[in-house]
Design a protein around this motif. Structure first.
Motif, PDB file in Angstrom:
ATOM      1  N   ALA A 154      18.623 -12.629 -41.499  1.00 24.60           N
ATOM      2  CA  ALA A 154      18.690 -13.678 -40.477  1.00 24.60           C
ATOM      3  C   ALA A 154      19.523 -13.217 -39.288  1.00 24.60           C
ATOM      4  N   GLN A 155      20.616 -12.497 -39.573  1.00 21.80           N
ATOM      5  CA  GLN A 155      21.490 -11.973 -38.520  1.00 21.80           C
ATOM      6  C   GLN A 155      20.741 -10.993 -37.614  1.00 21.80           C
ATOM      7  N   VAL A 156      19.898 -10.141 -38.211  1.00 21.51           N
ATOM      8  CA  VAL A 156      19.086  -9.192 -37.431  1.00 21.51           C
ATOM      9  C   VAL A 156      18.168  -9.940 -36.473  1.00 21.51           C
ATOM     10  N   GLN A 157      17.523 -10.994 -36.967  1.00 22.35           N
ATOM     11  CA  GLN A 157      16.604 -11.780 -36.139  1.00 22.35           C
ATOM     12  C   GLN A 157      17.350 -12.522 -35.037  1.00 22.35           C
ATOM     13  N   LEU A 158      18.536 -13.038 -35.357  1.00 25.17           N
ATOM     14  CA  LEU A 158      19.341 -13.715 -34.341  1.00 25.17           C
ATOM     15  C   LEU A 158      19.787 -12.747 -33.250  1.00 25.17           C
ATOM     16  N   GLU A 159      20.069 -11.497 -33.639  1.00 26.69           N
ATOM     17  CA  GLU A 159      20.453 -10.477 -32.663  1.00 26.69           C
ATOM     18  C   GLU A 159      19.281 -10.165 -31.732  1.00 26.69           C
ATOM     19  N   LYS A 160      18.079 -10.100 -32.300  1.00 28.20           N
ATOM     20  CA  LYS A 160      16.880  -9.892 -31.477  1.00 28.20           C
ATOM     21  C   LYS A 160      16.724 -11.030 -30.476  1.00 28.20           C
ATOM     22  N   LEU A 161      16.905 -12.258 -30.966  1.00 28.51           N
ATOM     23  CA  LEU A 161      16.798 -13.428 -30.101  1.00 28.51           C
ATOM     24  C   LEU A 161      17.836 -13.386 -28.994  1.00 28.51           C
ATOM     25  N   ASN A 162      19.050 -12.982 -29.335  1.00 26.36           N
ATOM     26  CA  ASN A 162      20.125 -12.869 -28.356  1.00 26.36           C
ATOM     27  C   ASN A 162      19.792 -11.841 -27.278  1.00 26.36           C
ATOM     28  N   GLU A 163      19.207 -10.703 -27.687  1.00 27.46           N
ATOM     29  CA  GLU A 163      18.824  -9.654 -26.732  1.00 27.46           C
ATOM     30  C   GLU A 163      17.723 -10.143 -25.791  1.00 27.46           C
ATOM     31  N   LEU A 164      16.746 -10.867 -26.329  1.00 23.09           N
ATOM     32  CA  LEU A 164      15.659 -11.400 -25.505  1.00 23.09           C
ATOM     33  C   LEU A 164      16.201 -12.371 -24.464  1.00 23.09           C
ATOM     34  N   ILE A 165      17.101 -13.260 -24.893  1.00 20.05           N
ATOM     35  CA  ILE A 165      17.678 -14.240 -23.973  1.00 20.05           C
ATOM     36  C   ILE A 165      18.530 -13.541 -22.916  1.00 20.05           C
ATOM     37  N   ALA A 166      19.283 -12.517 -23.329  1.00 17.52           N
ATOM     38  CA  ALA A 166      20.107 -11.753 -22.378  1.00 17.52           C
ATOM     39  C   ALA A 166      19.233 -11.085 -21.313  1.00 17.52           C
ATOM     40  N   ASP A 167      18.099 -10.518 -21.738  1.00 15.21           N
ATOM     41  CA  ASP A 167      17.166  -9.900 -20.787  1.00 15.21           C
ATOM     42  C   ASP A 167      16.621 -10.933 -19.808  1.00 15.21           C
ATOM     43  N   LEU A 168      16.262 -12.106 -20.317  1.00 22.86           N
ATOM     44  CA  LEU A 168      15.736 -13.169 -19.453  1.00 22.86           C
ATOM     45  C   LEU A 168      16.789 -13.627 -18.444  1.00 22.86           C
ATOM     46  N   LEU A 169      18.029 -13.720 -18.877  1.00 23.36           N
ATOM     47  CA  LEU A 169      19.108 -14.102 -17.968  1.00 23.36           C
ATOM     48  C   LEU A 169      19.338 -13.026 -16.912  1.00 23.36           C
ATOM     49  N   ASP A 170      19.279 -11.755 -17.339  1.00 25.17           N
ATOM     50  CA  ASP A 170      19.465 -10.641 -16.395  1.00 25.17           C
ATOM     51  C   ASP A 170      18.393 -10.638 -15.324  1.00 25.17           C
ATOM     52  N   ILE A 171      17.146 -10.846 -15.746  1.00 26.99           N
ATOM     53  CA  ILE A 171      16.056 -10.801 -14.766  1.00 26.99           C
ATOM     54  C   ILE A 171      16.169 -11.974 -13.798  1.00 26.99           C
ATOM     55  N   SER A 172      16.652 -13.112 -14.293  1.00 24.75           N
ATOM     56  CA  SER A 172      16.876 -14.267 -13.426  1.00 24.75           C
ATOM     57  C   SER A 172      17.958 -13.962 -12.397  1.00 24.75           C
ATOM     58  N   LYS A 173      19.018 -13.275 -12.833  1.00 17.34           N
ATOM     59  CA  LYS A 173      20.106 -12.903 -11.923  1.00 17.34           C
ATOM     60  C   LYS A 173      19.641 -11.891 -10.884  1.00 17.34           C
ATOM     61  N   ILE A 174      18.791 -10.937 -11.322  1.00 12.25           N
ATOM     62  CA  ILE A 174      18.247  -9.937 -10.392  1.00 12.25           C
ATOM     63  C   ILE A 174      17.411 -10.628  -9.326  1.00 12.25           C
ATOM     64  N   GLU A 175      16.539 -11.547  -9.757  1.00 13.47           N
ATOM     65  CA  GLU A 175      15.656 -12.252  -8.826  1.00 13.47           C
ATOM     66  C   GLU A 175      16.455 -13.066  -7.803  1.00 13.47           C
ATOM     67  N   SER A 176      17.574 -13.650  -8.234  1.00 12.48           N
ATOM     68  CA  SER A 176      18.369 -14.496  -7.334  1.00 12.48           C
ATOM     69  C   SER A 176      19.471 -13.719  -6.623  1.00 12.48           C
ATOM     70  N   ILE A 219      14.891  -3.897 -15.751  1.00 15.75           N
ATOM     71  CA  ILE A 219      16.308  -4.235 -15.606  1.00 15.75           C
ATOM     72  C   ILE A 219      17.144  -2.958 -15.510  1.00 15.75           C
ATOM     73  N   SER A 220      16.844  -1.978 -16.370  1.00 11.40           N
ATOM     74  CA  SER A 220      17.569  -0.700 -16.346  1.00 11.40           C
ATOM     75  C   SER A 220      17.431  -0.019 -14.985  1.00 11.40           C
ATOM     76  N   ALA A 221      16.197  -0.015 -14.454  1.00 13.44           N
ATOM     77  CA  ALA A 221      15.953   0.617 -13.148  1.00 13.44           C
ATOM     78  C   ALA A 221      16.737  -0.094 -12.047  1.00 13.44           C
ATOM     79  N   GLU A 222      16.792  -1.422 -12.095  1.00 17.14           N
ATOM     80  CA  GLU A 222      17.541  -2.174 -11.092  1.00 17.14           C
ATOM     81  C   GLU A 222      19.034  -1.872 -11.178  1.00 17.14           C
ATOM     82  N   ILE A 223      19.559  -1.764 -12.392  1.00 20.11           N
ATOM     83  CA  ILE A 223      20.980  -1.435 -12.578  1.00 20.11           C
ATOM     84  C   ILE A 223      21.288  -0.067 -11.964  1.00 20.11           C
TER      85      ILE A 223
END
Length: 374
Positions: free
Chosen positions: A192-214, A337-341
């Motif tokens: 369950a912890q592995v799956q939660l970590e995956k979910l956390n990474e997906l959400i982090a990516d979505l937040l990053d792309i939102s920050k890049i766009e804005s 995201i990596s390329a933008e960084i």
């Protein structure tokens, strides 16, 4: 450019001089046959065409020119000293002429007509350019809309997958707890912890792309050792993927002024992708070197590789190679995201790869990328 067609040399010379005095670029032809050869080779805005010529007359030349796709938009003015009757004037218009002038020619009137045709040509060309730009923009809106819809669909699926898994493990945990089966409880908690970590990474990516766009992606730059950072990252990756051997080639030996957390994010993205797209292999190489005042860092895998024509596209937002998207999960935004960084650190990012021979994703960063102004 204007083409004057006349079998009388003095007519050619006098008309050419008048037009050139008014800054028009002029070419000449002394027969219909020569004119057709020139039309095939060059582009003309306007053709001033004598009607009465030996061999091909002006009407025949105009009809032949109208059959050339290259010259369909070229304006034709007929000049005639003999054929002044209405039937000849009508024939001139029907054979493709836009005007019919009888000789002796009033040069002032001819110049006004030439300038008018040029003005119409320029306006027409600008309208075509505007139309093309609008069509390109509309097509870009359509493509962006399709990509957005596709991304929403992929994101929904990718987010739902770990959530569904966590839900399943929680149900299994409940049953194991009731039975007092502690080893199974620990196993389900780990998964369950592995799956939660995956979910956390997906959400982090979505937040990053939102920050890049804005334009709100912030950087906290400081001096740090990229060699030490690599030691830490390799340990992290090795713990979660013990079957992979990560070989380090080269050292930087200097500190770099950058956002350590963001640089780590790029390196981890390159490494996790290398593992993800290298099924059946167990080795990854990290190639690091100092080139002048720039750091080169590449992550080399021996996996599926990428076709050369797709190299530029892999860093685009939401891009996923069709063949790989069927077999591998992901939102298609990690490399973007990596390329933008990297670009925000005044660096460059790229990939060296051949299909079936693996890939090396790399970035080049200046030792000092300057103070972040955001």
């Amino acid at each position: 450019m204007i083409l004057i067609v006349d079998d009388t040399p003095e007519n050619l010379i006098s008309l050419k001089r008048v037009l050139e005095r008014h800054n028009f670029e002029v070419d000449t032809a002394s027969s219909g046959e020569e004119a057709l050869k020139k039309v095939l080779k060059n582009e003309y805005v306007l053709i001033i065409l004598d009607v009465q010529m030996p061999g091909m007359d002006g009407f025949e030349v105009a009809e032949a020119i109208s059959g050339y796709s290259k010259a369909k938009e070229t304006a034709i003015i007929f000049l005639s000293a003999v054929n002044k009757e209405l039937k000849f004037i009508t024939k001139g218009y029907s054979s493709g002429g836009l005007d019919y002038i009888t000789k002796p020619v009033d040069m002032d009137i001819l110049l006004l007509k030439v300038k008018t045709f040029y003005r119409i040509y320029e306006q027409s060309r600008k309208l075509i350019e505007i139309q093309k730009a609008l069509l390109d923009e509309i097509e870009f809106r359509k493509q962006a809309e399709r990509k957005k819809d596709e991304f929403i669909s992929i994101a929904s699926h990718e987010l739902k997958t770990p959530l569904t898994s966590v839900k399943g493990y929680m149900q299994l945990l409940g049953r194991s707890v009731e039975k007092g089966d502690i080893p199974t409880v620990k196993k389900h908690l780990g998964k369950a912890q592995v799956q939660l970590e995956k979910l956390n990474e997906l959400i982090a990516d979505l937040l990053d792309i939102s920050k890049i766009e804005s334009g709100k992606l912030k950087f906290n730059k400081k001096s740090f050792s990229i060699d030490c950072l690599l030691d830490s990252v390799v340990d992290i990756i090795h713990q979660s993927n013990p079957e992979f051997k990560i070989i380090r080639n080269g050292k930087i030996g200097r500190e770099i002024f950058a956002d350590e957390m963001r640089v780590e994010q790029v390196i981890i993205n390159f490494l996790t992708n290398a593992i993800k797209y290298s099924p059946g292999t167990n080795e990854i190489q990290i190639n690091a070197s100092l080139e002048g005042d720039q750091v080169y860092l590449g992550v080399r895998d021996f996996g599926i590789g990428i076709e050369p024509k797709l190299h530029k596209s892999v860093f685009d937002k939401f891009y996923r190679v069709e063949e790989t998207s069927i077999h591998f999960q992901g939102l298609g935004i990690g490399l973007y995201i990596s390329a933008e960084i990297v670009r925000r650190h005044k660096g460059e990012v790229g990939v060296k790869s051949k299909l079936g021979e693996g890939s090396e994703f790399y970035f080049i960063l200046p030792l000092n990328s300057g103070v972040e102004t955001d």
